[in-house]
Design a protein around this motif. Sequence first.
Motif, PDB file in Angstrom:
ATOM      1  N   THR A  15     -15.807 -31.051  -4.558  1.00  0.00           N
ATOM      2  CA  THR A  15     -14.591 -31.025  -5.371  1.00  0.00           C
ATOM      3  C   THR A  15     -14.856 -30.815  -6.864  1.00  0.00           C
ATOM      4  O   THR A  15     -13.921 -30.807  -7.658  1.00  0.00           O
ATOM      5  N   LYS A  61     -15.248 -29.136 -10.298  1.00  0.00           N
ATOM      6  CA  LYS A  61     -14.758 -27.920 -10.945  1.00  0.00           C
ATOM      7  C   LYS A  61     -15.174 -27.974 -12.403  1.00  0.00           C
ATOM      8  O   LYS A  61     -14.926 -28.959 -13.092  1.00  0.00           O
ATOM      9  N   LYS A 103     -15.448 -25.451 -16.045  1.00  0.00           N
ATOM     10  CA  LYS A 103     -15.104 -24.191 -16.699  1.00  0.00           C
ATOM     11  C   LYS A 103     -15.721 -24.210 -18.077  1.00  0.00           C
ATOM     12  O   LYS A 103     -15.572 -25.191 -18.803  1.00  0.00           O
ATOM     13  N   GLU A 163     -19.273 -21.435 -14.624  1.00  0.00           N
ATOM     14  CA  GLU A 163     -18.086 -21.948 -13.956  1.00  0.00           C
ATOM     15  C   GLU A 163     -18.522 -22.422 -12.578  1.00  0.00           C
ATOM     16  O   GLU A 163     -19.356 -21.783 -11.935  1.00  0.00           O
ATOM     17  N   ASN A 168     -16.899 -23.898  -8.824  1.00  0.00           N
ATOM     18  CA  ASN A 168     -15.735 -24.149  -7.995  1.00  0.00           C
ATOM     19  C   ASN A 168     -16.179 -24.103  -6.530  1.00  0.00           C
ATOM     20  O   ASN A 168     -16.669 -23.078  -6.065  1.00  0.00           O
ATOM     21  N   HIS A 169     -16.030 -25.201  -5.804  1.00  0.00           N
ATOM     22  CA  HIS A 169     -16.418 -25.304  -4.389  1.00  0.00           C
ATOM     23  C   HIS A 169     -17.864 -24.861  -4.155  1.00  0.00           C
ATOM     24  O   HIS A 169     -18.129 -23.973  -3.341  1.00  0.00           O
TER      25      HIS A 169
END
Length: 54
Positions: free
Chosen positions: A21, A23, A25, A41, A43-44
């Motif tokens: 989970t 995340k 940026k 970055e 994500n998953h």
Amino acid sequence: MKKWIFCPLCNGKTRLQIVETTKMKDFPLFCPKCKREMLIEVNHYKVRMISQIK
């Protein structure tokens, strides 16, 4: 389950771990193996390099 973040340039293991989970940026990542810093970055479990910091 935790996974290590690997450097997108040299594929060396960094000092950070992520979970599914997580995340991020514009996260500044430093690689202790190749001594470079970059923006990433996450994500998953997918790590993508945005740019290299000089």
